[in-house]
Design a protein around this motif. Sequence first.
Motif, PDB file in Angstrom:
ATOM      1  N   ASP A 216       0.826  -1.214   0.000  1.00  0.00           N
ATOM      2  CA  ASP A 216       0.000   0.000   0.000  1.00  0.00           C
ATOM      3  C   ASP A 216       0.857   1.260   0.000  1.00  0.00           C
ATOM      4  O   ASP A 216       0.582   2.213  -0.734  1.00  0.00           O
ATOM      5  N   ARG A 217       1.885   1.272   0.814  1.00  0.00           N
ATOM      6  CA  ARG A 217       2.777   2.441   0.864  1.00  0.00           C
ATOM      7  C   ARG A 217       3.507   2.627  -0.467  1.00  0.00           C
ATOM      8  O   ARG A 217       3.703   3.748  -0.932  1.00  0.00           O
TER       9      ARG A 217
ATOM     10  N   THR B  15       1.148   4.147  -2.991  1.00  0.00           N
ATOM     11  CA  THR B  15       0.976   5.575  -2.723  1.00  0.00           C
ATOM     12  C   THR B  15       2.171   6.373  -3.241  1.00  0.00           C
ATOM     13  O   THR B  15       2.008   7.425  -3.867  1.00  0.00           O
TER      14      THR B  15
ATOM     15  N   ALA C 185       2.208   9.175  -6.289  1.00  0.00           N
ATOM     16  CA  ALA C 185       2.723  10.530  -6.078  1.00  0.00           C
ATOM     17  C   ALA C 185       3.799  10.873  -7.098  1.00  0.00           C
ATOM     18  O   ALA C 185       3.809  11.977  -7.656  1.00  0.00           O
TER      19      ALA C 185
END
Length: 172
Positions: free
Chosen positions: A56-57, A60, A64
């Motif tokens: 998940d990180r 993200t 970005a």
Amino acid sequence: MTSKSLTELIAEADERALAASGLACLDRCLPLLVDELDVLRPLWSGIAAGEDGWADRLATARAALDAVPAADEAAAPVRQMIGAAPSEWVAERLAEWATACSALALEVHQELDPTDGADGPLVAGEERRQIQILEILLATEGTAGLRRAMDVATEGRRVLRAALSRRARSQA
């Protein structure tokens, strides 16, 4: 006592050290793409948690960085590094990624090195930082090792930013 090579250190590293090694290379090359330094912070903090939340990180951070328009072709290695990061917390995949990130980071530094050679000061400094980060991570458990690795990555990011600034001034 002889220092081990990058290849030997990567072969000895566990998932945590491999993820941090790849991320540190990406972090040091980030000025090629974006000035926003906090975009990778969630990944750094997530390494301490290991597999939990890594995918998940990573998603993200990818989103970005994908949202940032590339100023020029020099940003391609940064996009390559984040794109190749494995979502799975598996040693073999993380080792492949750490190795690829290492090579790309060295290439980036070679292209920016004023001596235009593989033995130039920027390349030697980058290789030294890569070895230092892996040695720290292999010798230190927990968040203390990650903090020290982040400090070395931050130092390398400053060096790359200075090299980019020097190149921009010489081309102006």
